[in-house]
Motif scaffolding. Structure first.
Motif, mmCIF file in Angstrom:
data_model
loop_
_atom_site.group_PDB
_atom_site.id
_atom_site.type_symbol
_atom_site.label_atom_id
_atom_site.label_comp_id
_atom_site.label_asym_id
_atom_site.label_seq_id
_atom_site.Cartn_x
_atom_site.Cartn_y
_atom_site.Cartn_z
ATOM 1 N N GLY A 287 11.146 4.686 -1.559
ATOM 2 C CA GLY A 287 11.942 5.656 -0.831
ATOM 3 C C GLY A 287 11.888 5.395 0.658
ATOM 4 N N GLY A 288 12.373 6.351 1.406
ATOM 5 C CA GLY A 288 12.422 6.206 2.849
ATOM 6 C C GLY A 288 13.648 5.423 3.271
ATOM 7 N N ARG A 289 13.869 5.370 4.556
ATOM 8 C CA ARG A 289 15.058 4.690 5.071
ATOM 9 C C ARG A 289 15.076 3.202 4.740
ATOM 10 N N ARG A 290 13.929 2.580 4.774
ATOM 11 C CA ARG A 290 13.843 1.142 4.487
ATOM 12 C C ARG A 290 13.447 0.837 3.052
ATOM 13 N N ARG A 291 13.293 1.874 2.241
ATOM 14 C CA ARG A 291 12.883 1.707 0.836
ATOM 15 C C ARG A 291 11.547 0.979 0.724
ATOM 16 N N MET B 119 0.811 -1.194 0.000
ATOM 17 C CA MET B 119 0.000 0.000 0.000
ATOM 18 C C MET B 119 0.861 1.267 0.000
ATOM 19 N N LEU B 120 1.926 1.292 0.788
ATOM 20 C CA LEU B 120 2.751 2.497 0.890
ATOM 21 C C LEU B 120 3.518 2.798 -0.396
ATOM 22 N N ARG B 121 3.670 1.800 -1.259
ATOM 23 C CA ARG B 121 4.364 2.009 -2.541
ATOM 24 C C ARG B 121 3.385 2.135 -3.699
ATOM 25 N N SER B 122 2.110 2.178 -3.436
ATOM 26 C CA SER B 122 1.113 2.200 -4.503
ATOM 27 C C SER B 122 1.189 3.512 -5.295
ATOM 28 N N PRO B 123 0.770 3.472 -6.550
ATOM 29 C CA PRO B 123 0.748 4.696 -7.363
ATOM 30 C C PRO B 123 -0.127 5.789 -6.747
ATOM 31 N N MET B 124 -1.179 5.397 -6.057
ATOM 32 C CA MET B 124 -2.059 6.370 -5.414
ATOM 33 C C MET B 124 -1.297 7.161 -4.342
ATOM 34 N N VAL B 125 -0.518 6.495 -3.519
ATOM 35 C CA VAL B 125 0.254 7.160 -2.475
ATOM 36 C C VAL B 125 1.362 8.006 -3.098
ATOM 37 N N GLN B 126 1.983 7.493 -4.142
ATOM 38 C CA GLN B 126 3.035 8.260 -4.806
ATOM 39 C C GLN B 126 2.470 9.550 -5.414
ATOM 40 N N ALA C 24 13.719 30.291 -9.415
ATOM 41 C CA ALA C 24 13.409 29.452 -10.577
ATOM 42 C C ALA C 24 14.018 28.051 -10.495
ATOM 43 N N SER C 25 14.776 27.757 -9.444
ATOM 44 C CA SER C 25 15.523 26.503 -9.381
ATOM 45 C C SER C 25 14.907 25.427 -8.489
ATOM 46 N N PHE C 26 13.690 25.594 -8.037
ATOM 47 C CA PHE C 26 13.046 24.556 -7.222
ATOM 48 C C PHE C 26 12.607 23.393 -8.101
ATOM 49 N N TYR C 27 12.646 22.188 -7.554
ATOM 50 C CA TYR C 27 12.251 20.987 -8.301
ATOM 51 C C TYR C 27 11.610 19.978 -7.353
ATOM 52 N N VAL C 28 10.887 19.029 -7.930
ATOM 53 C CA VAL C 28 10.248 17.936 -7.187
ATOM 54 C C VAL C 28 10.692 16.621 -7.820
ATOM 55 N N THR C 29 11.118 15.679 -7.008
ATOM 56 C CA THR C 29 11.421 14.321 -7.478
ATOM 57 C C THR C 29 10.603 13.340 -6.635
ATOM 58 N N SER C 30 10.375 12.156 -7.191
ATOM 59 C CA SER C 30 9.648 11.144 -6.422
ATOM 60 C C SER C 30 10.245 9.769 -6.689
#
Length: 94
Positions: free
Chosen positions: A51-55, A1-8, A41-47
């Motif tokens: 992720g997280g400490r335990r991936r 659930m935590l890796r689902s596309p909905m949560v992302q 102008a240099s702000f960005y978002v990555t996903s």
């Protein structure tokens, strides 16, 4: 659930709100600034889906690619800290 596309998607949405808020409150240099508006102008978002400490969860990160972004955020002995990302994360992201 935590890796689902909905949560992302939700993590990216929240990060985008934070980025937009940071762009709105970002300082812009005056006439003596050789690159006025570069920081803003240099702000960005990555996903990441892993992720997280335990991936084990979806994450999104907001950052700034300007080489002096660290100094704007945390300040120096001559320049006060602006805490742009801290203030944006506190205000936005809901």
């Amino acid at each position: 659930m935590l890796r689902s596309p909905m949560v992302q998607r939700e993590m990216v949405r929240r990060a985008t709100v934070i980025r937009t808020t940071a762009e709105g409150i970002a300082p812009v240099g005056g006439d003596s600034d050789p690159h006025p508006g570069l920081y803003k102008a240099s702000f960005y978002v990555t996903s990441k889906a892993r992720g997280g400490r335990r991936r084990d969860r979806a994450t999104a990160t907001v950052g700034n690619r300007a080489y002096y972004a660290r100094w704007v955020e945390y300040g120096t002995e001559r320049v006060r800290a602006h805490h742009v990302l801290l203030r944006a994360a506190t205000a936005g992201g809901r």
